[in-house]
Design a protein around this motif. Sequence first.
Motif, PDB file in Angstrom:
ATOM      1  N   ARG A 117      -9.258 -25.044   7.659  1.00 26.51           N
ATOM      2  CA  ARG A 117     -10.056 -24.092   8.688  1.00 26.51           C
ATOM      3  C   ARG A 117     -11.094 -23.424   7.952  1.00 26.51           C
ATOM      4  N   PHE A 118     -11.272 -23.312   6.601  1.00 28.51           N
ATOM      5  CA  PHE A 118     -12.567 -22.898   6.039  1.00 28.51           C
ATOM      6  C   PHE A 118     -13.170 -24.179   5.245  1.00 28.51           C
ATOM      7  N   SER A 119     -14.241 -24.425   5.713  1.00 24.47           N
ATOM      8  CA  SER A 119     -15.091 -25.710   5.243  1.00 24.47           C
ATOM      9  C   SER A 119     -16.488 -25.356   4.469  1.00 24.47           C
ATOM     10  N   PRO A 120     -16.688 -25.368   3.317  1.00 27.56           N
ATOM     11  CA  PRO A 120     -17.751 -24.983   2.563  1.00 27.56           C
ATOM     12  C   PRO A 120     -18.959 -25.811   2.543  1.00 27.56           C
ATOM     13  N   GLU A 121     -20.145 -25.450   2.573  1.00 25.73           N
ATOM     14  CA  GLU A 121     -21.169 -26.523   2.503  1.00 25.73           C
ATOM     15  C   GLU A 121     -22.307 -25.722   1.367  1.00 25.73           C
ATOM     16  N   CYS A 122     -22.782 -26.749   0.509  1.00 26.82           N
ATOM     17  CA  CYS A 122     -23.748 -26.219  -0.501  1.00 26.82           C
ATOM     18  C   CYS A 122     -24.831 -27.382  -0.327  1.00 26.82           C
ATOM     19  N   PRO A 123     -25.938 -27.134   0.436  1.00 28.02           N
ATOM     20  CA  PRO A 123     -27.057 -28.051   0.435  1.00 28.02           C
ATOM     21  C   PRO A 123     -27.889 -28.016  -0.793  1.00 28.02           C
ATOM     22  N   ASN A 124     -27.967 -26.931  -1.478  1.00 30.63           N
ATOM     23  CA  ASN A 124     -28.743 -27.031  -2.725  1.00 30.63           C
ATOM     24  C   ASN A 124     -28.245 -25.734  -3.527  1.00 30.63           C
ATOM     25  N   SER A 125     -28.691 -25.521  -4.619  1.00 29.76           N
ATOM     26  CA  SER A 125     -28.228 -24.690  -5.828  1.00 29.76           C
ATOM     27  C   SER A 125     -28.596 -23.032  -5.203  1.00 29.76           C
ATOM     28  N   SER A 126     -29.293 -22.806  -4.241  1.00 33.63           N
ATOM     29  CA  SER A 126     -29.505 -21.595  -3.837  1.00 33.63           C
ATOM     30  C   SER A 126     -28.914 -21.081  -2.741  1.00 33.63           C
ATOM     31  N   HIS A 127     -28.243 -21.888  -1.713  1.00 31.69           N
ATOM     32  CA  HIS A 127     -27.771 -21.758  -0.443  1.00 31.69           C
ATOM     33  C   HIS A 127     -26.218 -22.069  -0.619  1.00 31.69           C
ATOM     34  N   LEU A 128     -25.284 -21.324   0.150  1.00 33.44           N
ATOM     35  CA  LEU A 128     -23.957 -21.850   0.345  1.00 33.44           C
ATOM     36  C   LEU A 128     -23.491 -21.169   1.657  1.00 33.44           C
ATOM     37  N   PHE A 129     -22.798 -22.021   2.323  1.00 31.96           N
ATOM     38  CA  PHE A 129     -22.220 -21.702   3.580  1.00 31.96           C
ATOM     39  C   PHE A 129     -20.791 -21.881   3.652  1.00 31.96           C
ATOM     40  N   LEU A 130     -20.098 -21.001   4.608  1.00 29.69           N
ATOM     41  CA  LEU A 130     -18.572 -21.310   4.826  1.00 29.69           C
ATOM     42  C   LEU A 130     -18.397 -21.179   6.295  1.00 29.69           C
ATOM     43  N   HIS A 131     -18.122 -22.516   6.730  1.00 34.30           N
ATOM     44  CA  HIS A 131     -17.998 -22.774   8.145  1.00 34.30           C
ATOM     45  C   HIS A 131     -16.629 -22.405   8.334  1.00 34.30           C
ATOM     46  N   LEU A 132     -16.213 -21.606   9.580  1.00 34.66           N
ATOM     47  CA  LEU A 132     -15.083 -21.312   9.916  1.00 34.66           C
ATOM     48  C   LEU A 132     -14.653 -21.530  11.384  1.00 34.66           C
ATOM     49  N   HIS A 133     -13.350 -22.227  11.538  1.00 34.97           N
ATOM     50  CA  HIS A 133     -13.015 -22.619  12.891  1.00 34.97           C
ATOM     51  C   HIS A 133     -11.559 -22.441  12.984  1.00 34.97           C
ATOM     52  N   THR A 134     -11.041 -21.928  14.069  1.00 32.46           N
ATOM     53  CA  THR A 134      -9.522 -21.763  14.348  1.00 32.46           C
ATOM     54  C   THR A 134      -9.006 -20.870  13.434  1.00 32.46           C
ATOM     55  N   LEU A 135      -9.678 -19.866  13.087  1.00 35.92           N
ATOM     56  CA  LEU A 135      -8.920 -18.928  11.996  1.00 35.92           C
ATOM     57  C   LEU A 135      -7.741 -18.136  12.484  1.00 35.92           C
ATOM     58  N   GLN A 136      -6.967 -17.468  11.678  1.00 33.98           N
ATOM     59  CA  GLN A 136      -5.640 -16.780  12.099  1.00 33.98           C
ATOM     60  C   GLN A 136      -5.933 -15.184  11.704  1.00 33.98           C
ATOM     61  N   PRO A 137      -5.172 -14.340  12.366  1.00 36.00           N
ATOM     62  CA  PRO A 137      -5.453 -13.151  12.106  1.00 36.00           C
ATOM     63  C   PRO A 137      -5.526 -12.720  10.444  1.00 36.00           C
ATOM     64  N   GLU A 138      -4.702 -13.390   9.817  1.00 36.73           N
ATOM     65  CA  GLU A 138      -4.535 -13.004   8.368  1.00 36.73           C
ATOM     66  C   GLU A 138      -5.674 -13.394   7.532  1.00 36.73           C
TER      67      GLU A 138
END
Lengths: 109, 114
Positions: free
Chosen positions: B63-84
Amino acid sequence: QQQVKQSPQSLIVQKGGISIINCAYENTAFDYFPWYQQFPGKGPALLIAIRPDVSEKKEGRFTISFNKSAKQFSLHIMDSQPGDSATYFCAAGGNQFYFGTGTSLTVIP
Amino acid sequence: ETGVTQTPRHLVMGMTNKKSLKCEQHLGHNAMYWYKQSAKKPLELMFVYNFKEQTENNSVPSRFSPECPNSSHLFLHLHTLQPEDSALYLCASSQGGVLNQPQHFGDGTRLSIL
């Protein structure tokens, strides 16, 4: 299993005193031992770090003591100031990277 | 801007939402990291990217999906997360992608799951 054990959990020190925080590790493959300082609402900031080829490193009021045979290292803050009140984390890196659980330091005037 | 910048600083989302966290570093580093910081627990390393390639994934749920399009940018895509999953998510960068180099952290995104 906790890879890096840190103590104490909290520490109260008088202004001008010495603050000492201790950490212990198990994995002898670790070869990098940093300390981070974190203020509320901020990310951890690298304070000082040591590698196992030296037993001590000093930067200003901050000193790391490293005991390779005991697999322990500690942070000493000399002449502690109220502005040093923060949470301190030790860490160990090498083929993996692990943080300790943190020590909340309060320096009272 | 200098250092490591994370947006948003705070995020509240429901368990069925999809959102993304963003990190940008202005230090000229080539490695970037995602960490999770929960109360009373050590910071947990989630993902490591070195020159845009993922080199570490420490058993993080899908449910955590990272993405790194270049050395300067980083994303963390979130879906269907849990309270914890409510925690402070920290991004860091370093000059080298090995785990024995100084890492520089952003101020994090405080995530709350309803």
